[in-house]
Design an enzyme around this catalytic site. Structure first.
Site, short mmCIF file in Angstrom:
data_model
loop_
_atom_site.label_atom_id
_atom_site.label_comp_id
_atom_site.label_asym_id
_atom_site.label_seq_id
_atom_site.Cartn_x
_atom_site.Cartn_y
_atom_site.Cartn_z
N LYS A 146 0.72 -1.22 0.04
CA LYS A 146 0.06 -0.09 -0.13
C LYS A 146 0.77 1.16 0.15
O LYS A 146 0.41 2.32 -0.58
CB LYS A 146 -0.78 0.13 1.20
CG LYS A 146 -2.14 -0.77 0.98
CD LYS A 146 -3.35 -0.39 2.02
CE LYS A 146 -4.62 -1.23 1.72
NZ LYS A 146 -5.34 -1.16 2.90
N LYS A 170 -7.46 -8.35 -10.21
CA LYS A 170 -8.80 -8.54 -9.33
C LYS A 170 -9.93 -7.71 -9.54
O LYS A 170 -9.68 -6.49 -9.85
CB LYS A 170 -8.43 -8.66 -7.99
CG LYS A 170 -8.55 -9.71 -7.16
CD LYS A 170 -7.93 -9.58 -5.98
CE LYS A 170 -8.91 -9.75 -4.61
NZ LYS A 170 -8.38 -9.76 -3.46
N LYS A 178 -13.27 -2.30 -6.50
CA LYS A 178 -14.03 -1.13 -6.46
C LYS A 178 -13.30 0.24 -6.72
O LYS A 178 -13.92 1.18 -7.23
CB LYS A 178 -14.73 -1.09 -5.07
CG LYS A 178 -13.75 -0.96 -3.92
CD LYS A 178 -14.32 -1.21 -2.56
CE LYS A 178 -13.37 -1.48 -1.45
NZ LYS A 178 -13.88 -2.09 -0.28
#
Ligand code: TRP
Length: 328
Positions: free
Chosen positions: A110, A193, A196
């Site tokens: 991240k 993947k 969202k």
């Protein structure tokens, strides 16, 4: 069996969340006492627009219930409604080692090169997650592969705390990575993947997409020119084809081989309409319930309030035990 899991309330639930995680939560309600929560304290480890967050939390709660999480059977609540999560996280941060957190791959992924600019909360995120799990003496924690390392950390923290303070306070949780959980990929790129955060809405199916939009997204989904094979192995190297077949199998709750037995030799001209129809039929009741629940935010808040009260009662003795063990 005490089962616990959490999900961050950021963004809409999509087909990947449903087939990958939530449907499994729904099934686990048959197998044990379930605690499911909206990880709103985890969400704020990265900046969230305050005006958006409350809406996103209710929306995620509604989506979970629409998918079949039953708030009269499972305890469904918001993390921030149970202050014991934050309190135990602080106590456990005395036990967790910096070296352990430095090994967490999600933090590294991240933050990338911008480690110095990351929030402290993003770094200690796994300690809060350990508190989530250990507070309830959870024995089973259904999570995706990407969360397995966090669960192992929770076990390490529990073992060290129990040893350092010479108590048998925390139950060691087992990560349960559901074998049946389908890994659903983007409709535009079979190697990414379904997410969202993908800027293209055509890459995913949202649980509240209407039938026309679902059909359109499937029609436009990326594929190749080959007919479908009979052997699942022959889908290797064809990520888009493999993804659509995986989605069909997951929706139909059938093994991939059985799906291929029916469609082998046929092209996507035949397969896509069948997939779209199955998807529309599966998602129709969920979308309907979701719309209904979203019309009544006061009822949603009431349900979450009932869940929070039950959760606080179960969490309290563990937190008290931790304070006592530490001499506080
Ligand atoms: N970190 C998890 C995720 O992003 C969400 C989560 C928070 C969680 N606390 C948890 C999952 C406790 C399982 C148990 O998916």
């Amino acid at each position: 069996m005490r089962i616990l899991s959490g999900i961050q309330p950021t963004g809409n639930l999509h087909l990947g969340n449903y087939l990958g995680a939530i449907r499994n939560w729904v099934r686990m309600q048959e197998e044990g006492e379930c605690f499911f929560f909206l990880a709103d304290l985890h969400a704020i480890s990265q900046y969230q627009d305050p005006a958006e967050l409350g809406r996103a939390i209710r929306e995620m709660a509604a989506a979970l219930i629409a998918c079949g999480v039953d708030p009269t059977r499972a305890t469904l609540f918001r993390q921030r409604d149970v202050p014991a999560h934050s309190e135990l996280a602080w106590l456990l941060s005395g036990t967790a080692r910096i070296g352990w957190l430095n090994r967490m791959t999600q933090f590294k992924d991240k933050t990338g090169k911008n480690r110095e600019g990351a929030s402290v909360a993003l770094f200690t995120y796994p300690v809060l997650q350990a508190a989530d799990v250990l507070l309830y003496q959870a024995s089973h924690v259904p999570v995706g592969d990407d969360q397995k390392q966090h669960l192992e950390l929770a076990r390490d923290i529990a073992i060290k705390f129990n040893t350092d303070y010479n108590v048998e306070l925390f139950t060691l949780p087992e990560p349960t990575i559901p074998a049946a959980a389908a890994r659903i990929m983007s409709l535009r790129d079979g190697s990414a993947k379904m997410s969202k955060s993908d800027p293209s809405d055509m890459s995913r199916i949202n649980l509240n997409d209407d039938p026309d939009l679902i059909a359109q997204k499937i029609r436009k989904a990326k594929t190749d020119a080959e007919p479908l094979p009979a052997d699942p192995k022959d889908l290797d190297g064809r990520p888009e084809a493999k993804n659509l077949v995986t989605i069909y199998a997951a929706l139909a709750d059938e093994p991939v081989v059985d799906v291929l037995a029916r469609f082998a030799g046929q092209g996507f001209g035949a397969f896509k309409p069948a997939l779209a129809e199955l998807m529309v039929e599966t998602l129709r009741p969920i979308g309907g319930r979701l719309t209904e629940l979203q019309r009544d935010p006061a009822e949603l808040d009431r349900l979450l309030g009932v869940g929070a009260e039950k959760a606080r009662a179960v969490a309290a003795p563990t937190l008290a035990g931790a304070y006592r063990a530490m001499g506080l």
